[in-house]
Design an enzyme around this catalytic site. Structure first.
Site, short mmCIF file in Angstrom:
data_model
loop_
_atom_site.label_atom_id
_atom_site.label_comp_id
_atom_site.label_asym_id
_atom_site.label_seq_id
_atom_site.Cartn_x
_atom_site.Cartn_y
_atom_site.Cartn_z
N HIS A 13 52.96 59.97 84.76
CA HIS A 13 53.77 59.52 85.89
C HIS A 13 52.95 59.26 87.15
O HIS A 13 53.25 58.36 87.93
CB HIS A 13 54.86 60.55 86.19
N ARG A 32 39.01 42.00 67.88
CA ARG A 32 38.66 43.19 67.10
C ARG A 32 39.55 43.24 65.85
O ARG A 32 40.64 43.83 65.89
CB ARG A 32 38.90 44.45 67.94
N ARG A 91 30.17 58.33 72.83
CA ARG A 91 31.00 57.63 73.81
C ARG A 91 32.34 58.31 74.03
O ARG A 91 33.05 58.03 74.99
CB ARG A 91 31.20 56.16 73.43
N CYS A 124 30.70 41.74 75.66
CA CYS A 124 32.12 41.93 75.35
C CYS A 124 32.53 43.40 75.42
O CYS A 124 33.64 43.76 75.06
CB CYS A 124 32.46 41.35 73.97
C1 PEP Z 1 31.26 47.67 72.18
O1 PEP Z 1 30.73 48.54 71.49
O2 PEP Z 1 30.95 47.44 73.36
C2 PEP Z 1 32.34 46.84 71.61
C3 PEP Z 1 32.81 45.81 72.27
O3 PEP Z 1 32.86 47.26 70.44
P1 PEP Z 1 33.93 48.47 70.33
O4 PEP Z 1 34.23 48.95 71.70
O5 PEP Z 1 35.09 47.93 69.62
O6 PEP Z 1 33.14 49.46 69.52
MG MG Z 2 31.19 48.61 69.41
#
Ligand code: PEP
Ligand code: MG
Length: 606
Positions: free
Chosen positions: A228, A330, A501, A538
């Site tokens: 919210h 994707r 990540r 990307c």
């Molecule tokens: C990336 O790794 O930056 C990418 C675009 O692929 P994904 O985020 O789908 O792993």
């Molecule tokens: Mg990737």
């Protein structure tokens, strides 16, 4: 229990690193960078905008009674239990009534949030649990806390939007306990001057009453992009960062700069620069609101600004906006819940849905719409790691991020790629649009070569993603086999910095502004320039307007990001000259760390 509406977005969270100081060992340029901020916290940005001001915090939550393992049964004598239940009911009713009255004088989402919280205070399931507990002899406040915890546990286990409602439930619990025990009702103070409101998470009822003239920005340590706090902040247009690790350490009165675009919360900012950034941000927001493409720099140099999409509906929406095409489709996201590999025809239907809107748009504009005039880049299955697909991903891997993911699935089943490429070729035939096709997680020249051969054999245009540092290092050799490169900065950062990540703890390493990552981008772009082949980005980095200018300055020729991010990116590019972009890029690569890189790029682009 009931649930209420919410909206969706997603991102990662984590904490930032202290701004670095130049040392003798640092590369040229680091020492001349402006003074870095004392420290920057990092969270999930949910409402863009820059604000600077002193920290205020909400009134403390009330003291809650402990709930014993037996729920406090038998504490209240049997004769008093009905009265105890009545007290709890009356307190909940008073809270619900107050919230409903506030809903009456609010508007839009704010009114809805207040009503939803009022409903929660009067929820039959919650009151039923309180009744059970008071009948067993628990004091009213103990019963309320116990009942709320029971439902909070259930909501949290359900995840998603229901988990976001845990904050609402805790707010209701606190208000009812405050009412029962005579404590001050929790809530937002009336700041003496416009301020940045910092909290663990804001109760929806609190956010709904916010005055944007007084609250310049919101920072929460908890919460999520669908909660919210985020919804109301969006409605009120208050820059907002949630899930900010370290926010609990911000002191009342300390001045912070909040950047709702990048998720950075800077402590002890340089006040003059902060004022410039706030001013600049106002202009940027106005420019973004009116940006309609195409992507170009201030001098007219074209930069393809493209959309990342995951399915047909997203592609249709993107084709209706300013994106010049699709830089990343994707495909794996179409099959996340699929247990059996769809056959070639079924896959082709899915891919055609993404190609068709762009083919139609190009033809409506008088072009052939065959791919020579509109770019759609389809990525072959990136199954594995955080995107497991039942029919493609190995069941148990010790370390899936470093395992059989992306193109590597062909090692186990080459037919998977063959069939997917057949399906893409069929979709191209059906729609008349020949897409570019790229492979994820390529690590060697031989992989690029084999992929290029397989894609060309079907009359399609091959490329590879640069996600593994080995490909950036050998970009020239890889480019001998394919027609373009697309840098996936999300994975490139993860693999270059050896930082998962998904780890919030390592978010400072997982930052595409890391000079080492920018250096890899620079190497890749330089190889593309020498080969006369395009190199795009990307990953999420392309969604950061400031970083977008740096990437272009490094030599990147296209940027692809979530459609919502494109106006801000496009508008920012339009305000920068090629010389400024190059200066920003040079300064960012030479910087000591991400904070210094941002700062240096900002200076170059002012
Ligand atoms: C990336 O790794 O930056 C990418 C675009 O692929 P994904 O985020 O789908 O792993
Ligand atoms: Mg990737």
């Amino acid at each position: 229990m009931t649930s209420s509406t919410s909206s969706a977005a997603s991102s990662a969270a984590g904490h930032g690193s202290p701004g670095g100081r130049a040392t003798g060992a640092e590369p040229l340029g680091a020492a001349s960078a402006p003074r870095p901020p004392a420290a920057a916290l990092r969270g999930t940005p949910v409402v863009p905008g820059v604000a600077v001001g002193p920290v205020v915090r909400p009134a403390p939550r009330p003291q809650l009674p402990p709930v014993p393992a037996d729920g406090g049964a038998g504490v209240v004598p049997e004769d008093d239990r009905d009265a105890e239940l009545e007290r709890a009911r009356a307190a909940a009713a008073a809270v619900a009534e107050r919230l409903t009255a506030r809903a009456g004088s609010a508007e839009g989402d704010a009114a809805e949030v207040l009503r939803a919280t009022a409903q929660l205070a009067a929820d039959r399931g919650l009151l039923g649990e309180v009744r059970k507990r008071t009948r067993a002899g628990a004091p009213a406040d103990v019963a309320v806390v116990g009942a709320a915890e029971k439902f909070a546990g259930m909501f949290a286990a359900m995840g998603g939007l229901m988990a976001d409602r845990v904050t609402d439930l805790h707010d209701v619990r606190d208000r009812v306990v405050a009412e029962l025990t005579g404590q001050e009702e929790p809530g937002i103070p009336n700041p003496e001057q416009p301020s940045v409101l910092v909290a663990e998470d804001l109760a929806p009822a609190d956010t709904a009453g916010l005055d944007p003239a007084q609250v310049l920005a919101l920072v929460t340590r908890g919460g999520g992009p669908t909660g919210h706090t985020a919804i109301i902040a969006r409605q009120l247009g208050i820059p907002c960062v949630v899930a900010t690790a370290g926010a609990q350490d911000l002191a009342v009165g300390e001045v912070v700069l909040v950047d709702g675009t990048t998720g950075a919360v800077e402590r002890e900012p340089d006040l003059e620069r902060a004022a410039q950034r706030v001013h600049r941000d106002r202009g940027d927001r106005a420019a973004a609101a009116s940006w309609v493409g195409p992507g170009r720099l201030a001098d007219g140099t074209p930069v393809a600004v493209l959309a990342n999409v995951a399915d047909g509906p997203a592609a249709r929406a993107a084709a209706g906006g300013p994106a010049a095409g699709v830089g990343l489709f994707r495909t794996e996201l179409c099959f996340l819940g699929t247990t059996v590999e769809p056959d070639v025809e079924a896959q082709a239907a899915v891919y055609a849905e993404v190609l068709r809107p762009f083919a139609e748009r190009a033809r409506a504009a008088g072009g052939p719409g065959d791919g020579s005039d509109v770019k759609v880049v389809l990525r072959t299955l990136d199954a594995g790691s955080d995107k497991p697909i039942a029919y493609a991903t190995p069941a148990h891997e010790e370390n899936p991020a470093l395992g059989v993911r992306g193109l590597r699935v062909v090692r186990r089943d080459p037919g998977l790629l063959e069939r997917q490429l057949d399906a893409v070729a069929l979709a191209a035939e059906q729609t008349g649009l020949r897409p570019q096709v790229m492979a994820p997680m390529v690590a060697t020249e031989a992989e690029a070569r084999d992929f290029g051969v397989a894609v060309r054999a079907r009359g399609l245009v091959p490329g590879v993603m640069v996600e593994v540092p080995s490909v950036a290092l050998l970009a020239a050799r890889v480019l001998a086999h394919v027609d373009f490169l697309s840098i996936g900065t999300n994975d490139l950062t993860q693999y270059a910095m050896a930082a998962d990540r998904l780890s919030g703890d390592l978010a400072d390493l997982n930052d595409p502004w890391q000079p080492a990552v920018l250096a890899l981008v620079a190497m890749t772009a330089a190889a593309g320039r020498r080969a006369g082949k395009p190199v795009g980005v990307c990953g999420e980095a392309a969604a950061d307007p400031l970083l977008a200018c740096v990437l272009v300055g490094l030599g990147v020729t296209s940027l692809s990001a979530a459609p919502a991010a494109l106006p801000a990116v496009g508008a920012r590019l339009a305000s920068a000259t090629p010389e400024q972009c190059r200066a920003a890029a040079e300064a960012a690569v030479a910087a000591a760390d991400p904070a210094a890189a941002r700062e240096a790029a900002l200076t170059a682009l002012l």
